[in-house]
Each structure stands twice: as C-alpha cells, then as structure tokens.
Scaffold this motif. Structure first.
Motif, PDB file in Angstrom:
ATOM      1  N   MET A 251       0.656  -1.273   0.068  1.00 35.33           N
ATOM      2  CA  MET A 251       0.064  -0.165   0.039  1.00 35.33           C
ATOM      3  C   MET A 251       0.845   1.145   0.008  1.00 35.33           C
ATOM      4  O   MET A 251       0.356   2.331   0.002  1.00 35.33           O
ATOM      5  CB  MET A 251      -1.017   0.106   1.243  1.00 35.33           C
ATOM      6  CG  MET A 251      -1.729  -1.343   1.360  1.00 35.33           C
ATOM      7  SD  MET A 251      -2.960  -1.324   2.532  1.00 35.33           S
ATOM      8  CE  MET A 251      -4.483  -0.078   1.823  1.00 35.33           C
ATOM      9  N   ASP A 263      -4.146  -2.289  -5.798  1.00 34.22           N
ATOM     10  CA  ASP A 263      -4.733  -3.356  -6.471  1.00 34.22           C
ATOM     11  C   ASP A 263      -5.357  -4.167  -5.429  1.00 34.22           C
ATOM     12  O   ASP A 263      -4.810  -5.312  -5.198  1.00 34.22           O
ATOM     13  CB  ASP A 263      -3.976  -4.151  -7.616  1.00 34.22           C
ATOM     14  CG  ASP A 263      -4.855  -4.736  -8.565  1.00 34.22           C
ATOM     15  OD1 ASP A 263      -5.877  -5.254  -7.996  1.00 34.22           O
ATOM     16  OD2 ASP A 263      -4.470  -5.129  -9.803  1.00 34.22           O
ATOM     17  N   THR A 264      -6.576  -4.125  -5.016  1.00 35.24           N
ATOM     18  CA  THR A 264      -7.060  -5.135  -3.956  1.00 35.24           C
ATOM     19  C   THR A 264      -7.297  -6.544  -4.455  1.00 35.24           C
ATOM     20  O   THR A 264      -6.891  -7.380  -3.880  1.00 35.24           O
ATOM     21  CB  THR A 264      -8.363  -4.486  -3.652  1.00 35.24           C
ATOM     22  OG1 THR A 264      -9.273  -4.367  -4.558  1.00 35.24           O
ATOM     23  CG2 THR A 264      -8.137  -3.192  -2.870  1.00 35.24           C
ATOM     24  N   VAL A 268      -5.387  -9.542  -2.751  1.00 37.41           N
ATOM     25  CA  VAL A 268      -6.123 -10.705  -2.176  1.00 37.41           C
ATOM     26  C   VAL A 268      -5.870 -12.086  -2.767  1.00 37.41           C
ATOM     27  O   VAL A 268      -5.445 -13.028  -2.240  1.00 37.41           O
ATOM     28  CB  VAL A 268      -7.624 -10.539  -2.288  1.00 37.41           C
ATOM     29  CG1 VAL A 268      -8.550 -11.705  -1.842  1.00 37.41           C
ATOM     30  CG2 VAL A 268      -7.936  -9.233  -1.345  1.00 37.41           C
ATOM     31  N   SER A 299      -7.221   3.628   3.802  1.00 37.04           N
ATOM     32  CA  SER A 299      -6.115   2.740   3.711  1.00 37.04           C
ATOM     33  C   SER A 299      -6.231   1.443   4.749  1.00 37.04           C
ATOM     34  O   SER A 299      -6.338   0.195   4.326  1.00 37.04           O
ATOM     35  CB  SER A 299      -4.944   2.992   3.522  1.00 37.04           C
ATOM     36  OG  SER A 299      -4.651   3.909   2.618  1.00 37.04           O
ATOM     37  N   ILE A 302      -9.380  -0.447   3.934  1.00 34.95           N
ATOM     38  CA  ILE A 302      -9.289  -1.399   2.937  1.00 34.95           C
ATOM     39  C   ILE A 302      -8.089  -2.615   3.277  1.00 34.95           C
ATOM     40  O   ILE A 302      -8.678  -3.781   2.751  1.00 34.95           O
ATOM     41  CB  ILE A 302      -8.400  -0.505   1.624  1.00 34.95           C
ATOM     42  CG1 ILE A 302      -9.551   0.490   1.277  1.00 34.95           C
ATOM     43  CG2 ILE A 302      -8.246  -1.701   0.707  1.00 34.95           C
ATOM     44  CD1 ILE A 302      -8.679   1.284   0.263  1.00 34.95           C
ATOM     45  N   LEU A 303      -7.243  -2.479   3.838  1.00 34.47           N
ATOM     46  CA  LEU A 303      -6.532  -3.764   4.249  1.00 34.47           C
ATOM     47  C   LEU A 303      -7.125  -4.678   5.133  1.00 34.47           C
ATOM     48  O   LEU A 303      -7.243  -6.044   4.761  1.00 34.47           O
ATOM     49  CB  LEU A 303      -5.141  -3.137   5.048  1.00 34.47           C
ATOM     50  CG  LEU A 303      -4.473  -4.359   5.403  1.00 34.47           C
ATOM     51  CD1 LEU A 303      -3.718  -5.135   4.301  1.00 34.47           C
ATOM     52  CD2 LEU A 303      -3.121  -3.563   6.386  1.00 34.47           C
ATOM     53  N   CYS A 306      -9.629  -6.559   2.894  1.00 34.65           N
ATOM     54  CA  CYS A 306      -8.862  -7.464   2.294  1.00 34.65           C
ATOM     55  C   CYS A 306      -8.292  -8.647   2.977  1.00 34.65           C
ATOM     56  O   CYS A 306      -8.711  -9.918   2.697  1.00 34.65           O
ATOM     57  CB  CYS A 306      -7.513  -6.869   1.660  1.00 34.65           C
ATOM     58  SG  CYS A 306      -7.560  -5.792   0.446  1.00 34.65           S
TER      59      CYS A 306
END
Length: 364
Positions: A251, A263-264, A268, A299, A302-303, A306
């Motif tokens: 990230m 790019d998630t 993943v 962020s 998002i993490l 994921c």
C-alpha cells in the motif's frame, strides 16, 4: 546488569594462561543447536541468517569467548545477547577481525548465554566458528510451542533502535534490534519459541518502491534472496502458529517512484496463494493474519477488508482446518527511524498482541 572487565580472561582470546587455573573447553559450530534460519557451511561454521536466529550455551566461570565474523572485510553486522535471563546489548561484528567476542559475567558459577542475530537476512550472515569457556555446553532448544512471524521491516525490528547511532546516520542495519521486535517479545512473554521470516520493504505482490521481489517469490529461499537457489528445509520446524503481517509495503506510495494504485484484487489473490504455500509447508499450523499499525484511515479499512476476504476464501478452501485468525492493530504514531516503530513502540505492539496469541496457543 553491567558487565565487569576481567583482564585475567585474556586466556580466552590468546590461549595463554596468565595465571588462570581452570581448563578452557571448546564447542564448535556443528555442536550448537540454533533456532531460526541457519546453515552449517562448507567450513563447518554456523551461519545465522534471519532476524533473531539464535542459539544458547552454558559455561562456568566469569567469561567466554565467541568466535564470530562476517564474510566481507570492511563491512559490519550485529549480534545481541542475553546473559542469565537478562538482555545485555548489541555487539558490532566487523568483517576481517579475528579476535573473539568476550562476554563477561559479574561473578563465578554457571551462566547461561543466548546469542541472537540483531539484523535481517539481507544484511548477510553472521558466522560462528566456535565458543571457548570452562565447562561450556550447548543448550538444547526449549520444548515449547513455536510461532513463525512472517512480515516486513516492522517484524524484523528494523529502524527501531537509535540508542547508539542516531536516526539518519550510519547504515540501515545500524538501527536493527530483532530481539526487541514485537514477535520475540510476545513469544518470551507467552513462553514460546519463535522464528522470524521477515524482509524489510517486502509485500505480497510488490515492495515499498518496486514491483518485486515479493514475499511469495522469496519465502522458500533460505536467505530470502530471489537469486539464491538454496532452499529452506521446512521440515526443520513445525510451528503451532504462523503469523503473517504483510500489506504495509503493497500500500506504500512508492517513495516518489512511479506507482500504480493499490490493486485489491491482485493483493487478495496473491495473498490467498501465499497462505496456500505456507499451509503446504505447515499443514497443521494455525494461520493468523495481522494488519499494520502503520496504516490509517481509508487505507486501514481497505487492508482490513482484504484480510477478511482472504480469511473467508482460505476457510472455504480448507474447511477441515483450523479457521484463519485475524488481528487488527490500533494505528500507531511511530517513534523509530524513518517512520518505523521504536523499541518502546514494539513493546506497545507486543502488549496489544499478547492476548490474541495467548488465546491461539491455548486453542491449539
């Protein structure tokens, strides 16, 4: 504990008696029982490769001599050690120096020493040839549950210790302190063994400022170097828990280098494949996924999402295995070098993690 000078023990470096009455015994590298990624090289020396790779021994008297070096003259690396259960300090090891490291105790009697590599694999191996002292004996690896900590510079304890060399000066590894990193701290607190499988700057599909190599590309290599074909023997250990803390560098904004957005989907997908790789090495281990204390706000959200997605996918693929555990750090204002957690910060991280790992150890 202060270490007193004892001139009488010049014997250990020179072999001369200088009035010293007791005989000096020697154990050689192949007799040591290390834990962490290590190898016995062609010269029958022990190479400490990874962060906090360590071994123990006992001796009688007030001093011992550890014959340690590194391969490259003009370069340096660091050991650190524990004497009779008390952490002492880091010791600089210079290439080309043949004199042994003398460890001195406060008084006679039996003493126990544990020697740790303070730095990570990419700084090069520290080479141990022998140790000399009266009554010296190698310590066996304690029969305790083992945790493997996979991660990046945070897991290495990189940039954590500016007590000797100020931040912004010296070399990057001058500030490493693997002994004080969160993984070893948690393990000591919970009476567990530990190994660190960590590389500064690394991620799941890219590094902090480049596209690779990533952890999945180097994990099977003994020293995490993609061009070194020597593979690690995963039958060496059987961890109760494998902790994976990656994502900070995926990230990253790239330190000014050209950088595509995070790019998630790729993160993943590659993370799921990496967990499958780890499970192929350690099929009975509990997998734990950790977030990052260095990531905030959107962020961080998002993490976490994921990691939840990765857990769900792995649990579906392996329905008979222990469910993947997840842990989300609180955001931290780091006080170490270049935005990393300091030695004190690692203590905070360890305290935060202890109940989580304690629960996993009890459940497994």
């Amino acid at each position: 504990m202060k270490i007193r000078l004892a001139i009488a023990f010049v014997i250990l470096a020179t072999g001369k008696s200088y009035g010293y009455k007791k005989s000096t015994d020697t154990i050689f590298a192949a007799q040591l029982k290390p834990i962490g990624r290590t190898i016995i090289n062609k010269q029958h020396q022990l190479e400490l490769i990874t962060s906090a790779a360590h071994f123990g021994f006992s001796f009688k008297g007030t001093a011992c001599a550890v014959y340690a070096t590194i391969a490259a003259a003009g370069q340096h690396n660091y050991l650190q050690y524990e004497l009779d259960g008390v952490y002492q300090k880091r010791i600089r090891i210079d290439g080309g120096v043949t004199a042994p490291l003398i460890i001195k105790a406060d008084g006679p009697g039996k003493h126990i020493v544990w020697i740790y590599k303070a730095t990570e694999a990419h700084t090069g191996a520290i080479i141990i040839s022998k140790i000399a002292a009266p009554g010296i004996k190698s310590m066996a690896i304690p029969k305790l549950p083992l945790i493997e900590f996979i991660g990046n510079s945070i897991t290495c304890g990189a940039a954590a210790d500016d007590s000797e060399i100020p931040c912004g000066t010296g070399d990057y590894h001058d500030h490493h302190n693997a002994y004080m990193a969160y993984g070893p701290r948690v393990s000591r607190a919970l009476n567990a063994n530990f190994v660190l499988a960590s590389v500064s700057g690394i991620g799941i599909y890219r590094t902090w400022n480049r596209n690779g190599p990533s952890m999945p590309q180097v994990y099977e290599h003994a020293d995490f170097q993609v061009n070194n074909q020597q593979k690690w023997d995963f039958n060496t250990y059987s961890p109760k828990i494998v902790s994976i803390a990656l994502g900070t560098n995926d990230m990253s904004k790239g330190d000014g280098s050209p950088r595509a957005a995070f790019d998630t989907l790729q993160f993943v997908a590659d993370y799921v494949k990496f967990v499958q790789l780890v499970k192929s090495k350690y099929p009975k281990s509990q997998i734990a996924l950790l977030s990052s204390p260095m990531i905030r706000d959107t962020s961080n959200t998002i993490l976490q999402h994921c990691l939840i997605s990765i857990k769900k996918q792995i649990d579906i693929i392996y329905p008979r295995d222990k469910p993947v555990a997840t842990f989300f750090f609180k955001a931290m204002d780091a006080h170490g070098c270049s935005g990393h957690p300091s030695v004190v910060d690692h203590e905070i991280l360890a305290e935060e993690l202890k109940p989580f790992f304690e629960g996993l150890l009890k459940a497994n």
